[in-house]
Design a protein around this motif. Structure first.
Motif, PDB file in Angstrom:
ATOM      1  N   GLU A 208       0.842  -1.191   0.000  1.00  0.00           N
ATOM      2  CA  GLU A 208       0.000   0.000   0.000  1.00  0.00           C
ATOM      3  C   GLU A 208       0.882   1.248   0.000  1.00  0.00           C
ATOM      4  N   TRP A 209       0.526   2.224  -0.834  1.00  0.00           N
ATOM      5  CA  TRP A 209       1.233   3.496  -0.873  1.00  0.00           C
ATOM      6  C   TRP A 209       0.387   4.552  -0.177  1.00  0.00           C
ATOM      7  N   THR A 210       1.044   5.490   0.463  1.00  0.00           N
ATOM      8  CA  THR A 210       0.353   6.604   1.127  1.00  0.00           C
ATOM      9  C   THR A 210       0.589   7.880   0.324  1.00  0.00           C
ATOM     10  N   LEU A 211      -0.474   8.668   0.142  1.00  0.00           N
ATOM     11  CA  LEU A 211      -0.384   9.911  -0.614  1.00  0.00           C
ATOM     12  C   LEU A 211      -0.524  11.092   0.338  1.00  0.00           C
ATOM     13  N   ILE A 212       0.438  12.007   0.273  1.00  0.00           N
ATOM     14  CA  ILE A 212       0.474  13.172   1.157  1.00  0.00           C
ATOM     15  C   ILE A 212       0.363  14.435   0.317  1.00  0.00           C
ATOM     16  N   THR A 213      -0.477  15.377   0.744  1.00  0.00           N
ATOM     17  CA  THR A 213      -0.570  16.680   0.084  1.00  0.00           C
ATOM     18  C   THR A 213      -0.443  17.769   1.133  1.00  0.00           C
TER      19      THR A 213
END
Length: 338
Positions: free
Chosen positions: A88-93
């Motif tokens: 699983e990849w985590t997306l940060i903004t």
């Protein structure tokens, strides 16, 4: 830490951090060329994102990837995580982690309106929060029709419980059609159920096209493990399929759909002509329940045919209406004789 890395990275490259997102948790051995296609396929909002670089993060033992969008990132349109084959990849903004003062804009209240003395009403907050949660909260697994697909290996020695390929393909195709999820998620679920030679077929396919569609995956499996029927033979079976005596129209359409999907995989029918081809054969093949043809005006709709899901829904509703009408007639006839 991830947010600071995103901001510092953008500053070093003279990029506006509001236009960027950081992807963390990418394995060290992952194919770099596959990252951008996977992100683009995960959500329509990310279809124009561009990978700007990668960096190994020692503390996480994985890579972080910087991606840029054409304009300021809307955090409510970006999934928090993306499930891939190996994890699983985590997306940060920069929009995640806003202060309370920023909440009206994030929750759909107009941030451009001048500050007013009175706070938004409770109804406004509840409505806006509900809209935001609909965008960012995934459906609960128990409320989703998702069930794991049956296993298939295609090996010389079948694994316990493995079905014949044709049976497995019919079930898998039907399940994938029912799931209302992005194609990338359908592909992940398909890969999840494969083992041995069958898994090798899809892995090889993904090497040349990381964002390969599920339809193409099923077609490759059909070529590798399916019966050696030519496209003409498959299409001929579809054209000769007729409603059987005692068979409901809905059951006939479901049976016909399996033949149509096989014809599409063999290249006998173009995907763009699928709905038109299906309806034309239904009009030819219905033998014993012509009232449905009349009531749903199926002959007249061949120039603008409905999708499979809409058609089967209409047919089932019409069958239920007819069944209810027959019961009413029988009850009224019994009362008259009494």
């Amino acid at each position: 830490m991830a947010l600071h890395l995103l901001e510092d990275w953008c500053k070093g490259m003279s990029i506006n951090p509001r236009n960027c997102l950081l992807v963390t948790g990418v394995p060290e051995v992952f194919d770099e060329g596959a990252i951008e296609p996977i992100l683009r396929a995960s959500a329509e909002y990310l279809s124009k994102c561009k990978m700007r670089g990668g960096m190994f993060v020692r503390e996480e033992g994985a890579f972080a990837v910087l991606c840029e969008l054409p304009s300021a990132v809307d955090p409510l349109q970006v999934p928090g995580t993306i499930t891939v084959e190996d994890g699983e990849w985590t997306l940060i903004t920069t929009g995640k982690g806003k202060t309370l003062a920023d909440m009206p804009g994030l929750l759909g209240l107009d941030p451009g309106v001048p500050h007013r003395e009175t706070a938004p009403s409770p109804d406004e907050w509840v409505k806006a929060l509900g809209q935001a949660l609909e965008k960012v909260m995934p459906p609960h697994p128990e409320s989703s029709p998702y069930h794991k697909l049956r296993l298939f290996s295609g090996g010389p020695t079948p694994i316990p419980g493995e079905e014949a390929f044709e049976t497995w393909l019919e079930h898998t195709t039907e399940m994938l059609q029912e799931w209302v999820v992005p194609d990338a998620e359908k592909r992940r679920r398909l890969v999840e159920c494969l083992r041995g030679p069958a898994l090798d077929v899809i892995r090889t396919l993904k090497l040349s096209n990381p964002g390969v569609k599920v339809k193409d995956c099923l077609e490759a499996l059909d070529h590798a493990f399916g019966k050696t029927e030519g496209s003409d033979d498959v299409y001929c079976k579809f054209l000769n399929a007729r409603q059987q005596k005692g068979e409901k129209v809905s059951a006939y359409i479901q049976r016909l759909e399996k033949l149509l999907q096989k014809a599409i995989m063999r290249g006998a029918v173009a995907v763009g002509q699928m709905d038109r081809t299906r309806l034309a054969q239904i009009v030819r093949g219905i033998q014993y329940q012509n009232p449905i043809l009349l009531h749903l005006r199926l002959r007249e709709r061949q120039d603008n045919p409905p999708s499979y899901s809409r058609l089967i829904k209409e047919v089932r509703e019409e069958e239920e209406r007819q069944a209810a009408a027959e019961v009413t007639i029988k009850v009224e006839g019994t009362e008259c004789r009494a």
